[in-house]
Structure formats: C-alpha cells, structure tokens
Design a protein around this motif. Structure first.
Motif, PDB file in Angstrom:
ATOM      1  N   ALA A  84       0.832  -1.213   0.000  1.00 46.83           N
ATOM      2  CA  ALA A  84       0.000   0.000   0.000  1.00 46.83           C
ATOM      3  C   ALA A  84       0.862   1.256   0.000  1.00 46.83           C
ATOM      4  CB  ALA A  84      -0.932  -0.015   1.208  1.00 46.83           C
ATOM      5  N   MET A  85       1.947   1.236   0.753  1.00 41.36           N
ATOM      6  CA  MET A  85       2.836   2.392   0.811  1.00 41.36           C
ATOM      7  C   MET A  85       3.490   2.630  -0.547  1.00 41.36           C
ATOM      8  SD  MET A  85       5.830   3.094   3.553  1.00 41.36           S
ATOM      9  CE  MET A  85       4.610   2.916   4.854  1.00 41.36           C
ATOM     10  N   LEU A  86       3.914   1.570  -1.200  1.00 46.10           N
ATOM     11  CA  LEU A  86       4.562   1.701  -2.503  1.00 46.10           C
ATOM     12  C   LEU A  86       3.578   2.119  -3.591  1.00 46.10           C
ATOM     13  CD1 LEU A  86       6.967  -1.362  -2.422  1.00 46.10           C
ATOM     14  CD2 LEU A  86       7.548   1.059  -2.127  1.00 46.10           C
ATOM     15  N   ALA A  87       2.316   1.783  -3.429  1.00 49.54           N
ATOM     16  CA  ALA A  87       1.305   2.123  -4.437  1.00 49.54           C
ATOM     17  C   ALA A  87       1.170   3.634  -4.607  1.00 49.54           C
ATOM     18  CB  ALA A  87      -0.040   1.515  -4.061  1.00 49.54           C
ATOM     19  N   GLY A  88       1.416   4.375  -3.564  1.00 53.19           N
ATOM     20  CA  GLY A  88       1.289   5.826  -3.626  1.00 53.19           C
ATOM     21  C   GLY A  88       2.544   6.540  -4.085  1.00 53.19           C
ATOM     22  N   GLU A  89       3.578   5.789  -4.418  1.00 54.46           N
ATOM     23  CA  GLU A  89       4.869   6.378  -4.788  1.00 54.46           C
ATOM     24  C   GLU A  89       5.333   5.821  -6.124  1.00 54.46           C
ATOM     25  OE1 GLU A  89       6.391   8.683  -3.038  1.00 54.46           O
ATOM     26  OE2 GLU A  89       5.215   8.590  -1.198  1.00 54.46           O
ATOM     27  N   ALA A  90       4.984   6.485  -7.218  1.00 55.76           N
ATOM     28  CA  ALA A  90       5.311   5.985  -8.561  1.00 55.76           C
ATOM     29  C   ALA A  90       6.811   5.808  -8.774  1.00 55.76           C
ATOM     30  CB  ALA A  90       4.755   6.929  -9.616  1.00 55.76           C
ATOM     31  N   GLY A  91       7.620   6.659  -8.177  1.00 54.96           N
ATOM     32  CA  GLY A  91       9.067   6.566  -8.351  1.00 54.96           C
ATOM     33  C   GLY A  91       9.746   5.639  -7.372  1.00 54.96           C
ATOM     34  N   GLY A  92       8.965   5.021  -6.501  1.00 60.28           N
ATOM     35  CA  GLY A  92       9.528   4.132  -5.498  1.00 60.28           C
ATOM     36  C   GLY A  92       9.877   4.868  -4.219  1.00 60.28           C
ATOM     37  N   VAL A  93      10.295   4.104  -3.228  1.00 64.35           N
ATOM     38  CA  VAL A  93      10.660   4.643  -1.918  1.00 64.35           C
ATOM     39  C   VAL A  93      12.007   4.038  -1.526  1.00 64.35           C
ATOM     40  CG1 VAL A  93       9.982   4.852   0.508  1.00 64.35           C
ATOM     41  CG2 VAL A  93       8.221   4.801  -1.261  1.00 64.35           C
ATOM     42  N   SER A  94      12.895   4.872  -1.000  1.00 64.76           N
ATOM     43  CA  SER A  94      14.200   4.359  -0.582  1.00 64.76           C
ATOM     44  C   SER A  94      14.005   3.351   0.559  1.00 64.76           C
ATOM     45  CB  SER A  94      15.121   5.491  -0.134  1.00 64.76           C
ATOM     46  OG  SER A  94      14.719   5.996   1.119  1.00 64.76           O
ATOM     47  N   LEU A  95      14.910   2.400   0.614  1.00 65.42           N
ATOM     48  CA  LEU A  95      14.799   1.361   1.638  1.00 65.42           C
ATOM     49  C   LEU A  95      14.899   1.916   3.059  1.00 65.42           C
ATOM     50  CD1 LEU A  95      16.677  -1.651   0.020  1.00 65.42           C
ATOM     51  CD2 LEU A  95      14.335  -0.838  -0.317  1.00 65.42           C
ATOM     52  N   PRO A  96      15.821   2.854   3.343  1.00 65.22           N
ATOM     53  CA  PRO A  96      15.838   3.427   4.696  1.00 65.22           C
ATOM     54  C   PRO A  96      14.529   4.143   5.059  1.00 65.22           C
ATOM     55  CG  PRO A  96      17.910   3.883   3.600  1.00 65.22           C
ATOM     56  CD  PRO A  96      16.976   3.315   2.566  1.00 65.22           C
ATOM     57  N   ARG A  97      13.949   4.835   4.093  1.00 67.92           N
ATOM     58  CA  ARG A  97      12.682   5.530   4.356  1.00 67.92           C
ATOM     59  C   ARG A  97      11.558   4.523   4.631  1.00 67.92           C
ATOM     60  NH1 ARG A  97      11.824  10.258   0.778  1.00 67.92           N
ATOM     61  NH2 ARG A  97      13.019  11.188   2.438  1.00 67.92           N
ATOM     62  N   LEU A  98      11.550   3.418   3.872  1.00 67.57           N
ATOM     63  CA  LEU A  98      10.548   2.382   4.123  1.00 67.57           C
ATOM     64  C   LEU A  98      10.692   1.822   5.530  1.00 67.57           C
ATOM     65  CD1 LEU A  98      10.414   0.308   0.824  1.00 67.57           C
ATOM     66  CD2 LEU A  98       8.545   1.611   1.859  1.00 67.57           C
ATOM     67  N   CYS A  99      11.929   1.575   5.954  1.00 73.55           N
ATOM     68  CA  CYS A  99      12.156   1.064   7.310  1.00 73.55           C
ATOM     69  C   CYS A  99      11.573   2.011   8.346  1.00 73.55           C
ATOM     70  CB  CYS A  99      13.650   0.879   7.576  1.00 73.55           C
ATOM     71  SG  CYS A  99      14.382  -0.516   6.736  1.00 73.55           S
ATOM     72  N   VAL A 157      14.657  -6.991   8.336  1.00 73.54           N
ATOM     73  CA  VAL A 157      13.270  -7.439   8.194  1.00 73.54           C
ATOM     74  C   VAL A 157      12.713  -7.002   6.845  1.00 73.54           C
ATOM     75  CG1 VAL A 157      10.925  -7.196   9.138  1.00 73.54           C
ATOM     76  CG2 VAL A 157      12.890  -7.444  10.680  1.00 73.54           C
ATOM     77  N   LEU A 158      12.985  -5.756   6.470  1.00 71.39           N
ATOM     78  CA  LEU A 158      12.518  -5.242   5.185  1.00 71.39           C
ATOM     79  C   LEU A 158      13.134  -6.025   4.028  1.00 71.39           C
ATOM     80  CD1 LEU A 158      10.950  -3.169   3.500  1.00 71.39           C
ATOM     81  CD2 LEU A 158      12.984  -1.707   3.621  1.00 71.39           C
ATOM     82  N   LEU A 159      14.428  -6.263   4.078  1.00 71.43           N
ATOM     83  CA  LEU A 159      15.090  -6.986   2.997  1.00 71.43           C
ATOM     84  C   LEU A 159      14.554  -8.408   2.856  1.00 71.43           C
ATOM     85  CD1 LEU A 159      18.762  -5.769   3.450  1.00 71.43           C
ATOM     86  CD2 LEU A 159      17.134  -5.122   1.652  1.00 71.43           C
ATOM     87  N   ARG A 160      14.270  -9.056   3.961  1.00 76.40           N
ATOM     88  CA  ARG A 160      13.687 -10.406   3.925  1.00 76.40           C
ATOM     89  C   ARG A 160      12.306 -10.374   3.265  1.00 76.40           C
ATOM     90  NH1 ARG A 160      14.994 -12.488   8.966  1.00 76.40           N
ATOM     91  NH2 ARG A 160      13.730 -10.796   9.699  1.00 76.40           N
ATOM     92  N   GLU A 161      11.503  -9.403   3.639  1.00 73.92           N
ATOM     93  CA  GLU A 161      10.164  -9.276   3.046  1.00 73.92           C
ATOM     94  C   GLU A 161      10.257  -8.995   1.547  1.00 73.92           C
ATOM     95  OE1 GLU A 161       5.989  -9.254   2.931  1.00 73.92           O
ATOM     96  OE2 GLU A 161       7.361  -9.931   4.494  1.00 73.92           O
ATOM     97  N   LEU A 162      11.140  -8.075   1.175  1.00 72.91           N
ATOM     98  CA  LEU A 162      11.308  -7.750  -0.243  1.00 72.91           C
ATOM     99  C   LEU A 162      11.782  -8.960  -1.038  1.00 72.91           C
ATOM    100  CD1 LEU A 162      12.887  -4.200   0.059  1.00 72.91           C
ATOM    101  CD2 LEU A 162      10.580  -4.755  -0.758  1.00 72.91           C
ATOM    102  N   ALA A 163      12.605  -9.786  -0.432  1.00 75.36           N
ATOM    103  CA  ALA A 163      13.060 -11.009  -1.104  1.00 75.36           C
ATOM    104  C   ALA A 163      11.894 -11.949  -1.369  1.00 75.36           C
ATOM    105  CB  ALA A 163      14.132 -11.708  -0.267  1.00 75.36           C
ATOM    106  N   TRP A 164      11.013 -12.103  -0.394  1.00 75.94           N
ATOM    107  CA  TRP A 164       9.882 -13.034  -0.537  1.00 75.94           C
ATOM    108  C   TRP A 164       8.835 -12.542  -1.527  1.00 75.94           C
ATOM    109  CZ3 TRP A 164      10.237 -17.842   0.454  1.00 75.94           C
ATOM    110  CH2 TRP A 164      11.034 -18.305   1.484  1.00 75.94           C
ATOM    111  N   ILE A 165       8.626 -11.226  -1.613  1.00 77.62           N
ATOM    112  CA  ILE A 165       7.576 -10.725  -2.505  1.00 77.62           C
ATOM    113  C   ILE A 165       8.126 -10.145  -3.796  1.00 77.62           C
ATOM    114  CG2 ILE A 165       5.991 -10.317  -0.588  1.00 77.62           C
ATOM    115  CD1 ILE A 165       6.550  -7.317  -0.870  1.00 77.62           C
ATOM    116  N   GLY A 166       9.430 -10.237  -3.975  1.00 76.61           N
ATOM    117  CA  GLY A 166      10.079  -9.705  -5.166  1.00 76.61           C
ATOM    118  C   GLY A 166      10.064 -10.659  -6.341  1.00 76.61           C
ATOM    119  N   GLU A 167      10.959 -10.403  -7.265  1.00 78.12           N
ATOM    120  CA  GLU A 167      11.001 -11.151  -8.518  1.00 78.12           C
ATOM    121  C   GLU A 167      12.012 -12.294  -8.523  1.00 78.12           C
ATOM    122  OE1 GLU A 167       9.869  -7.702 -11.650  1.00 78.12           O
ATOM    123  OE2 GLU A 167      11.880  -7.588 -10.772  1.00 78.12           O
ATOM    124  N   GLU A 168      12.882 -12.329  -7.539  1.00 77.89           N
ATOM    125  CA  GLU A 168      13.952 -13.322  -7.518  1.00 77.89           C
ATOM    126  C   GLU A 168      13.438 -14.698  -7.092  1.00 77.89           C
ATOM    127  OE1 GLU A 168      17.029 -12.585  -8.616  1.00 77.89           O
ATOM    128  OE2 GLU A 168      16.177 -10.604  -9.029  1.00 77.89           O
TER     129      GLU A 168
END
Length: 84
Positions: free
Chosen positions: A10-25, A34-45
């Motif tokens: 939901a947070m990323l949906a409002g930011e077309a250019g993306g959000v920096s990882l520190p800001r997301l934390c 924790v953020l990197l683990r989540e991004l790994a699971w829901i990402g493309e890799e």
C-alpha cells in the motif's frame, strides 16, 4: 506472506518513483534486515526452487536503493488475491 506485506504494498502504491529502503524502514517501523527479507519473498527473484510473485522490484537510484511496486503488485492490490 507476512503481516508486513499489505502495508508495504500500500505504501509503494502511492509512490510511482519508489521509496528508498531506509525511508521504508522508518515508515514501517522495521529493521533493514526485516525489510530486505520481506522484499526477497515478494520480489522477482527465485529463492531455492520458488520464484517470488514479483510484486516489488528493488533498483538502484543514485547511491541508494529504492523499492518500486510492479504492475503485478498493483494487480495484487486491486484484486486482493493472496498467494500464501
């Protein structure tokens, strides 16, 4: 997925250019690990033999990395479908 998935998407949906990882934390109140683990699971890799759903892409932006919601992630938010 985790309890972090929905707020993150939901947070990323409002930011077309993306959000920096520190800001997301900071916004989500989680540690970078924790953020990197989540991004790994829901990402493309692929993790092990399992390909991620591709909802989020992490890309370099200058000296930092930003998380960007993919079209697949936008569709996930529109339909509310869960893959877990």
């Amino acid at each position: 997925m985790s309890e972090l998935t929905e707020p993150l998407l939901a947070m990323l949906a409002g930011e077309a250019g993306g959000v920096s990882l520190p800001r997301l934390c900071k916004r989500l109140g989680v540690r970078m690990s924790v953020l990197l683990r989540e991004l790994a699971w829901i990402g493309e890799e692929t993790i092990g033999e399992h390909r991620g759903p591709g909802w989020v892409r992490v890309q370099a932006h200058g000296d930092s990395s930003v998380a960007v919601l993919t079209e697949s992630g936008r569709e996930r938010l529109r339909t509310g479908e869960r893959s877990d």
